[in-house]
Write an enzyme that holds these catalytic residues in place. Sequence first.
Site, PDB file in Angstrom:
ATOM      1  N   GLN A 211       2.564 -43.247 -47.645  1.00  0.00           N
ATOM      2  CA  GLN A 211       2.571 -42.409 -48.838  1.00  0.00           C
ATOM      3  C   GLN A 211       3.692 -41.384 -48.745  1.00  0.00           C
ATOM      4  O   GLN A 211       3.824 -40.701 -47.727  1.00  0.00           O
ATOM      5  CB  GLN A 211       1.223 -41.695 -48.964  1.00  0.00           C
ATOM      6  N   ARG A 213       5.784 -38.170 -50.979  1.00  0.00           N
ATOM      7  CA  ARG A 213       6.101 -37.339 -52.135  1.00  0.00           C
ATOM      8  C   ARG A 213       7.326 -36.476 -51.825  1.00  0.00           C
ATOM      9  O   ARG A 213       7.818 -35.774 -52.691  1.00  0.00           O
ATOM     10  CB  ARG A 213       4.913 -36.458 -52.526  1.00  0.00           C
ATOM     11  N   ASN A 214       7.773 -36.499 -50.575  1.00  0.00           N
ATOM     12  CA  ASN A 214       8.965 -35.787 -50.129  1.00  0.00           C
ATOM     13  C   ASN A 214      10.025 -36.797 -49.713  1.00  0.00           C
ATOM     14  O   ASN A 214       9.714 -37.965 -49.476  1.00  0.00           O
ATOM     15  CB  ASN A 214       8.630 -34.880 -48.936  1.00  0.00           C
ATOM     16  N   ARG A 306      -0.096 -35.857 -40.401  1.00  0.00           N
ATOM     17  CA  ARG A 306      -0.441 -34.438 -40.472  1.00  0.00           C
ATOM     18  C   ARG A 306      -0.420 -33.934 -41.916  1.00  0.00           C
ATOM     19  O   ARG A 306       0.503 -34.214 -42.670  1.00  0.00           O
ATOM     20  CB  ARG A 306       0.566 -33.651 -39.617  1.00  0.00           C
ATOM     21  N   ASP A 307      -1.462 -33.203 -42.317  1.00  0.00           N
ATOM     22  CA  ASP A 307      -1.533 -32.518 -43.613  1.00  0.00           C
ATOM     23  C   ASP A 307      -1.233 -33.456 -44.778  1.00  0.00           C
ATOM     24  O   ASP A 307      -0.466 -33.133 -45.680  1.00  0.00           O
ATOM     25  CB  ASP A 307      -0.572 -31.328 -43.633  1.00  0.00           C
ATOM     26  N   HIS A 308      -1.862 -34.613 -44.758  1.00  0.00           N
ATOM     27  CA  HIS A 308      -1.643 -35.614 -45.802  1.00  0.00           C
ATOM     28  C   HIS A 308      -2.074 -35.069 -47.163  1.00  0.00           C
ATOM     29  O   HIS A 308      -3.194 -34.625 -47.337  1.00  0.00           O
ATOM     30  CB  HIS A 308      -2.450 -36.873 -45.468  1.00  0.00           C
TER      31      HIS A 308
END
Length: 424
Positions: A211, A213-214, A306-308
């Site tokens: 996944q 988004r960045n 991490r921090d999904h």
Amino acid sequence: MASKLVAPHGGKGLVCALLTGADRDAELEKAKGMKQVEISDRAKGDLIMMGIGGFSPLTGFMTKGDWKGVCENFAMADGTFWPVPITLDVDKSEGINVGDEIALVKDGETFATMHVEEAYEMTADDKKWECEKVFMGEGEESVGGNFWKLAPEDHPGVIMVQAQKDMNIAGPVKVLSEGEYPAEYPGVYLTPAQTRAMFDERGWANVAALQLRNPMHRSHEFLAKIAVEVCDGVLIHSLIGNLKPGDIPALVRVKAIDILIENYFVKENVINAGYPLDMRYAGPREGLLHATFRQNYGVNNMLIGRDHAGVGDFYGLFEAQEIFDRIPETGDDAKDLLCKPMKIDWTFYCTECDGMASLRTCPHDKDSRVILSGTKLRKALSEGAEIVDHFGRDEVLDHLKEYYAGLTEKVEVKMQGAASGDDM
């Protein structure tokens, strides 16, 4: 040859509400005589996913029973697993009643028609309850009474739910448009049927999804390559719907992935694709949603690092991994989530190891580690700061610097503990 891929979620195959050809033309003509209801960007993305089978087995927006069950127990009224409410809000003053046929429009385009089977009030208390169930995590901005001090202004998902109108409507939809995605993202915007066909053609049975988004930095690359080593292939699956201000546009991110694949991957083992949702920033719950709809795309392993899907410090660093161990299982494959998490520890570049590593493999201290995060990269790029060595591939960083150089307005990027490495 029969497909070796995981079955779509819900036990009904790909449930696609999209009309085409003469059926679409006839429904568009009917829609002209219906009450026109303006929808949000979030609802537009949800509709498209219902249209292409990405939200199988959903046939429309959720009833009150579904909404309550999803928020409270991760399951719709019929017991099928689902982690995040998929609802449509309207204003009571619009006069929509059970039995109505309505047209769902966005910026002058008709995206769907809907048969209204249920209408239920959403009070301020209902919205607050939904926010606490879906968005409240275990990070420092959620605990100790901080959530309602900070979330109404700092959490995009909470802001969105709080701004919803005072009634939800439920019922099946007929989807009439895929929006701008097929034209703007040719070869990247892929439906579940298309990704499944591509996987089958390559003989894949065990598929992982990353996944994004960045922009893809070295940690993302490392995660994808871990998956390539143990799976048949990897779907690098980027969100191409709406993000929050300051995030990098999809076309820029997609090109960055193409640059990486061209230079640093065996192309036969990876596919670059996008999906048309908006981010909800629901952290652990959104990690579950990502796994749920990836199952429909033919994916049976969801990379969770991490921090999904997090925002700020509302979530614990690995809360999105831990939540997979707490979701209900009925023993019925038709109702349970079959896409499983690939839990990867905190990854970074280690100068002592002279390569990418994780907390499970690197014995060195924090001073030897280059902490990588999309937020940290965006902050440095937006401020014109020097990018530390080993953060990203030079070809990708040059592409991103060119994008930032062309911006006339820049949005301040807030640095949270999860991205800074302070919590390591």
